[in-house]
Design a protein around this motif. Structure first.
Motif, PDB file in Angstrom:
ATOM      1  N   ALA A  54       0.834  -1.204   0.000  1.00 52.58           N
ATOM      2  CA  ALA A  54       0.000   0.000   0.000  1.00 52.58           C
ATOM      3  C   ALA A  54       0.864   1.247   0.000  1.00 52.58           C
ATOM      4  O   ALA A  54       0.575   2.225  -0.702  1.00 52.58           O
ATOM      5  CB  ALA A  54      -0.928  -0.007   1.218  1.00 52.58           C
ATOM      6  N   LYS A  55       1.955   1.199   0.764  1.00 51.18           N
ATOM      7  CA  LYS A  55       2.849   2.354   0.848  1.00 51.18           C
ATOM      8  C   LYS A  55       3.410   2.679  -0.539  1.00 51.18           C
ATOM      9  O   LYS A  55       3.433   3.820  -0.982  1.00 51.18           O
ATOM     10  CB  LYS A  55       3.980   2.038   1.831  1.00 51.18           C
ATOM     11  N   ARG A  56       3.843   1.610  -1.235  1.00 47.32           N
ATOM     12  CA  ARG A  56       4.422   1.826  -2.566  1.00 47.32           C
ATOM     13  C   ARG A  56       3.353   2.264  -3.575  1.00 47.32           C
ATOM     14  O   ARG A  56       3.603   3.116  -4.421  1.00 47.32           O
ATOM     15  CB  ARG A  56       5.096   0.545  -3.037  1.00 47.32           C
ATOM     16  N   PHE A  57       2.158   1.699  -3.410  1.00 49.62           N
ATOM     17  CA  PHE A  57       1.048   2.071  -4.308  1.00 49.62           C
ATOM     18  C   PHE A  57       0.714   3.552  -4.153  1.00 49.62           C
ATOM     19  O   PHE A  57       0.514   4.260  -5.131  1.00 49.62           O
ATOM     20  CB  PHE A  57      -0.174   1.204  -3.978  1.00 49.62           C
ATOM     21  N   GLU A  58       0.671   4.012  -2.901  1.00 51.39           N
ATOM     22  CA  GLU A  58       0.354   5.429  -2.646  1.00 51.39           C
ATOM     23  C   GLU A  58       1.392   6.346  -3.270  1.00 51.39           C
ATOM     24  O   GLU A  58       1.061   7.420  -3.786  1.00 51.39           O
ATOM     25  CB  GLU A  58       0.297   5.688  -1.130  1.00 51.39           C
ATOM     26  N   GLU A  59       2.671   5.910  -3.246  1.00 47.85           N
ATOM     27  CA  GLU A  59       3.731   6.741  -3.820  1.00 47.85           C
ATOM     28  C   GLU A  59       3.587   6.857  -5.331  1.00 47.85           C
ATOM     29  O   GLU A  59       3.774   7.935  -5.892  1.00 47.85           O
ATOM     30  CB  GLU A  59       5.105   6.143  -3.482  1.00 47.85           C
ATOM     31  N   SER A  60       3.232   5.735  -5.963  1.00 39.44           N
ATOM     32  CA  SER A  60       3.144   5.774  -7.426  1.00 39.44           C
ATOM     33  C   SER A  60       1.772   6.249  -7.908  1.00 39.44           C
ATOM     34  O   SER A  60       1.604   6.541  -9.079  1.00 39.44           O
ATOM     35  CB  SER A  60       3.464   4.391  -8.012  1.00 39.44           C
ATOM     36  N   HIS A  61       0.799   6.308  -7.020  1.00 37.75           N
ATOM     37  CA  HIS A  61      -0.527   6.816  -7.389  1.00 37.75           C
ATOM     38  C   HIS A  61      -0.898   7.974  -6.474  1.00 37.75           C
ATOM     39  O   HIS A  61      -1.606   7.765  -5.487  1.00 37.75           O
ATOM     40  CB  HIS A  61      -1.594   5.725  -7.268  1.00 37.75           C
ATOM     41  N   PRO A  62      -0.429   9.191  -6.781  1.00 35.26           N
ATOM     42  CA  PRO A  62      -0.718  10.321  -5.881  1.00 35.26           C
ATOM     43  C   PRO A  62      -2.233  10.526  -5.755  1.00 35.26           C
ATOM     44  O   PRO A  62      -2.982  10.235  -6.690  1.00 35.26           O
ATOM     45  CB  PRO A  62      -0.064  11.511  -6.599  1.00 35.26           C
ATOM     46  N   GLY A  63      -2.645  11.008  -4.587  1.00 35.55           N
ATOM     47  CA  GLY A  63      -4.064  11.272  -4.378  1.00 35.55           C
ATOM     48  C   GLY A  63      -4.841  10.050  -3.938  1.00 35.55           C
ATOM     49  O   GLY A  63      -6.067  10.046  -3.937  1.00 35.55           O
ATOM     50  N   THR A  64      -4.137   8.979  -3.558  1.00 30.20           N
ATOM     51  CA  THR A  64      -4.846   7.811  -3.032  1.00 30.20           C
ATOM     52  C   THR A  64      -4.379   7.555  -1.603  1.00 30.20           C
ATOM     53  O   THR A  64      -3.269   7.915  -1.219  1.00 30.20           O
ATOM     54  CB  THR A  64      -4.549   6.536  -3.849  1.00 30.20           C
ATOM     55  N   ARG A  65      -5.287   6.971  -0.830  1.00 28.90           N
ATOM     56  CA  ARG A  65      -4.892   6.585   0.526  1.00 28.90           C
ATOM     57  C   ARG A  65      -5.401   5.182   0.804  1.00 28.90           C
ATOM     58  O   ARG A  65      -6.591   4.904   0.650  1.00 28.90           O
ATOM     59  CB  ARG A  65      -5.489   7.560   1.546  1.00 28.90           C
ATOM     60  N   ILE A  66      -4.499   4.287   1.179  1.00 33.14           N
ATOM     61  CA  ILE A  66      -4.872   2.897   1.446  1.00 33.14           C
ATOM     62  C   ILE A  66      -4.723   2.635   2.941  1.00 33.14           C
ATOM     63  O   ILE A  66      -3.636   2.758   3.491  1.00 33.14           O
ATOM     64  CB  ILE A  66      -3.973   1.906   0.673  1.00 33.14           C
ATOM     65  N   ASP A  67      -5.834   2.314   3.605  1.00 36.13           N
ATOM     66  CA  ASP A  67      -5.812   1.993   5.038  1.00 36.13           C
ATOM     67  C   ASP A  67      -5.776   0.485   5.217  1.00 36.13           C
ATOM     68  O   ASP A  67      -6.690  -0.204   4.769  1.00 36.13           O
ATOM     69  CB  ASP A  67      -7.092   2.509   5.711  1.00 36.13           C
ATOM     70  N   VAL A  68      -4.723  -0.029   5.859  1.00 33.97           N
ATOM     71  CA  VAL A  68      -4.627  -1.475   6.081  1.00 33.97           C
ATOM     72  C   VAL A  68      -4.769  -1.759   7.570  1.00 33.97           C
ATOM     73  O   VAL A  68      -3.972  -1.263   8.365  1.00 33.97           O
ATOM     74  CB  VAL A  68      -3.286  -2.034   5.560  1.00 33.97           C
ATOM     75  N   GLN A  69      -5.818  -2.493   7.939  1.00 34.79           N
ATOM     76  CA  GLN A  69      -6.034  -2.819   9.350  1.00 34.79           C
ATOM     77  C   GLN A  69      -6.037  -4.328   9.536  1.00 34.79           C
ATOM     78  O   GLN A  69      -6.706  -5.050   8.808  1.00 34.79           O
ATOM     79  CB  GLN A  69      -7.376  -2.242   9.819  1.00 34.79           C
ATOM     80  N   SER A  70      -5.274  -4.793  10.530  1.00 38.03           N
ATOM     81  CA  SER A  70      -5.242  -6.232  10.770  1.00 38.03           C
ATOM     82  C   SER A  70      -6.336  -6.621  11.763  1.00 38.03           C
ATOM     83  O   SER A  70      -6.853  -5.787  12.481  1.00 38.03           O
ATOM     84  CB  SER A  70      -3.843  -6.626  11.268  1.00 38.03           C
ATOM     85  N   GLY A  71      -6.718  -7.880  11.789  1.00 39.83           N
ATOM     86  CA  GLY A  71      -7.805  -8.300  12.681  1.00 39.83           C
ATOM     87  C   GLY A  71      -8.247  -9.732  12.422  1.00 39.83           C
ATOM     88  O   GLY A  71      -9.269 -10.170  12.926  1.00 39.83           O
ATOM     89  N   GLY A  72      -7.475 -10.450  11.640  1.00 44.84           N
ATOM     90  CA  GLY A  72      -7.800 -11.855  11.427  1.00 44.84           C
ATOM     91  C   GLY A  72      -8.621 -12.098  10.169  1.00 44.84           C
ATOM     92  O   GLY A  72      -9.373 -11.235   9.731  1.00 44.84           O
ATOM     93  N   SER A  73      -8.459 -13.301   9.602  1.00 47.63           N
ATOM     94  CA  SER A  73      -9.137 -13.630   8.353  1.00 47.63           C
ATOM     95  C   SER A  73     -10.664 -13.560   8.483  1.00 47.63           C
ATOM     96  O   SER A  73     -11.349 -13.094   7.578  1.00 47.63           O
ATOM     97  CB  SER A  73      -8.733 -15.031   7.893  1.00 47.63           C
ATOM     98  N   SER A  74     -11.184 -14.027   9.624  1.00 45.72           N
ATOM     99  CA  SER A  74     -12.642 -13.996   9.813  1.00 45.72           C
ATOM    100  C   SER A  74     -13.161 -12.574   9.693  1.00 45.72           C
ATOM    101  O   SER A  74     -14.218 -12.309   9.138  1.00 45.72           O
ATOM    102  CB  SER A  74     -13.016 -14.539  11.190  1.00 45.72           C
ATOM    103  N   ARG A  75     -12.383 -11.648  10.260  1.00 45.35           N
ATOM    104  CA  ARG A  75     -12.732 -10.237  10.186  1.00 45.35           C
ATOM    105  C   ARG A  75     -12.709  -9.760   8.737  1.00 45.35           C
ATOM    106  O   ARG A  75     -13.590  -9.013   8.297  1.00 45.35           O
ATOM    107  CB  ARG A  75     -11.737  -9.461  11.037  1.00 45.35           C
ATOM    108  N   GLY A  76     -11.691 -10.203   7.975  1.00 43.71           N
ATOM    109  CA  GLY A  76     -11.588  -9.812   6.578  1.00 43.71           C
ATOM    110  C   GLY A  76     -12.813 -10.256   5.793  1.00 43.71           C
ATOM    111  O   GLY A  76     -13.375  -9.503   5.001  1.00 43.71           O
TER     112      GLY A  76
END
Lengths: 280, 300
Positions: A54-76
């Motif tokens: 996500a960090k690299r994606f945000e750098e190459s795609h300005p104007g985007t924000r990717i929030d990554v939250q962990s919490g287990g597969s069931s949560r996903g």
């Protein structure tokens, strides 16, 4: 900006706001129209790797924000189904009744670990089953020292537990554990701190820790060494896919990110986390 | 304190403004408790309705995510919480109280001051650090003695260490607030140091020491991070101090992020039971205190 889960009642939000969250919310709301945002939740095995992507994606795609939250597969699974998250992360296969579209990023294996000083090198599937169901209670029965085995199991709901149960064909009710642990790290520390303990964790994480001096040993399964190579060529018996899941086909920014996360551009990140790139 | 209300400042409205502001803060602080309680109750409602309180208390095992036959027995966990807390208090209360007496009445002034600093430092150690130390040092030591190491004993020792400063510092503060006139009177009566401590200081500081002990017990029962790493987390009534236990807080910490549907709601229900378990003794203590006060007033 953060989506608010429906189980938090309005009054609670009110009080939180008055304590000071208000400022944060207001600040982030101001930017809403300029940034395109994506929320990913799920597997704690996937989260560190996806956060790097996500960090690299945000750098190459300005104007985007990717929030990554962990919490287990069931949560996903739950968040992707309910729409709380745009994309869910899971570290296992989809089960029946889980009506989502999977996108494979990488493969990971699960392996049994013991303390470095334990002489045991290999365990057959049947031996693992017997140890976890309490039929074998002493290391000497599998070629080790005359010591009682300390069986560490994973807490309910963890994908690693589900993968392990899938491999052994056991139900969690059959397992006679001495210790229940949560995260991979806790399992690794338990094996590192107890010469008689047995546990199971993600191969990527175990290999990384063993390389960096943690006194643990990765045990062979039916004579096969748990390496990323064995996971890559599919010979290792306990593997699992690390996947992104969406409700229906992905569109817009979600599709862009999924295409990116499954492309060759991120293979170095997958390997940095000691997983195996998909389609390899 | 009432005389403040009569001074001229209040007529200028400043006091009203400040008072209103402070009142608002107090209302916010107090209402947070209620909102949390409502939140937990709402989460627990589906479990209480579908699974029912009787099943929670009578199911034999804790297998909330089993595909074959889910079981939701929380009794072992409630017992785990109580055992760990009782053990920690049994360990920390004598140690804390005696060390406070030493610091107040026997230690040379400089040593006493340094001892207090050390206790304050101990109180400031984050619980996860206690847990890590327990997992890497204490658990392997117990394991050499009697496997598996992660046990009721380990959890009790760690928790005892964690609540020790709370007990010692509150007891010391309670002893400090005993009026100097009491000690002068004891001296005038020719009482020795030990007799003064037993006959005057301890009875006079009783309420403060008791309050500190309650605070410590509440911390012990709610403590999670350190305990989850050393207690072994097996939901069972332990047969000996070397058996693993699983307090309620550990279960919530281990499973909440990973739970869905009924499993999640049952976790809320256990949280509610835990709140009741903490609120019960606190309420009882408040009740006993008011009863005592009534009695003293009547006698006077």
């Amino acid at each position: 900006m953060h989506k608010i889960p429906s189980y938090i009642p309005q009054p609670l939000l009110f009080s939180l706001t008055s304590i000071g969250i208000a400022a944060t919310l207001l600040c982030s709301c101001g930017k809403k129209d300029e940034t395109r945002q994506l929320i990913l939740t799920g597997s704690s095995t996937c989260a560190p790797m996806v956060a790097d992507m996500a960090k690299r994606f945000e750098e190459s795609h300005p104007g985007t924000r990717i929030d990554v939250q962990s919490g287990g597969s069931s949560r996903g699974i739950a968040d992707a189904t309910s729409g709380l998250a745009d994309i869910g992360m899971i570290s296992r296969n989809l089960k029946e009744g889980e009506d989502l579209t999977p996108h494979r990023m990488a493969m990971d294996g699960v392996c049994v670990i013991v303390h470095q000083d334990n002489p045991v090198e290999n365990l057959t599937k049947q031996q693992v089953i017997d140890i976890y169901t309490g039929k074998i209670e002493n290391w000497k029965d599998v070629g080790g020292a005359d010591k009682a085995i300390v069986v560490a199991n994973k807490a309910e709901g963890r994908a690693t537990l589900e993968v392990f149960l899938g491999y052994t064909g056991l139900d969690n009710a059959d397992i006679q554990a001495d210790i229940v642990v949560g995260e991979n790290q806790q399992a690794i520390k338990t094996a590192a701190g107890n010469p008689n303990a047995i546990s199971y964790v993600s191969i990527g994480e175990a290999a990384y820790e063993a390389e960096h001096g943690t006194p643990i040993k990765l045990i062979q399964a039916d004579g096969l060494a748990p390496t990323t190579g064995a996971v890559a060529n599919g010979s290792f018996p306990i593997t699992r896919p690390l996947q992104l899941v969406t409700k229906g086909e992905a569109t817009g920014l979600a599709k862009e990110f999924i295409d990116y996360a499954t492309s060759e551009e991120v293979h170095d990140l997958v390997e940095k986390h000691l997983f195996v790139p998909a389609g390899n | 304190m009432t005389w403040w209300r009569n001074i001229s400042l209040s007529r200028q409205g400043t006091d009203r403004l400040v008072g209103g502001g402070l009142g608002l803060m107090a209302v916010i602080s107090a209402s947070v408790v209620f909102f949390i309680l409502i939140f937990v109750c709402r989460g627990a409602l589906p479990a209480l309705r579908e699974v029912g309180l009787t099943r929670l208390l009578t199911d034999g095992r804790w297998l909330p995510a089993s595909s074959r036959e889910p079981q939701y027995g929380v009794t072992a966990m409630l017992a785990g919480s109580l055992l760990v807390t009782a053990g920690a208090m049994l360990l920390a209360t004598p140690l804390g109280l005696l060390s406070a007496l030493f610091e107040r009445f026997y230690a040379p002034r400089n040593l006493g001051r340094w001892y207090r600093r050390v206790l304050e430092l101990l109180a400031g150690v984050p619980s996860v650090v206690f847990g890590l130390w327990g997992l890497m040092v204490l658990v392997p030591a117990i394991n050499r003695w009697h496997p598996p190491g992660q046990s009721l004993l380990a959890a009790t020792l760690i928790l005892g260490l964690m609540v020790l400063p709370t007990l010692a510092l509150t007891a010391s503060a309670a002893l400090e607030s005993v009026p100097a006139a009491y000690f002068q009177a004891a001296s005038a009566l020719g009482m020795g140091r030990a007799a003064t401590i037993l006959g005057v200081a301890l009875p006079a500081a009783r309420t403060g020491i008791g309050g500190g002990a309650l605070l410590a017990a509440a911390r012990a029962i709610g403590e999670t991070m350190a305990v989850v790493m050393v207690c072994g987390n097996i939901a069972q009534i332990p047969g000996s101090v070397f058996d693993p236990v699983r307090p309620v807080t550990s279960t919530i910490a281990l499973e909440m992020g990973y739970a869905t549907a009924a499993h999640r709601s049952v976790l809320f229900a256990t949280a509610l039971l835990l709140i009741l378990m903490v609120a019960g003794p606190l309420g009882l203590a408040a009740f006993v205190k008011t009863q005592q006060k009534k009695r003293t007033v009547r006698h006077a």
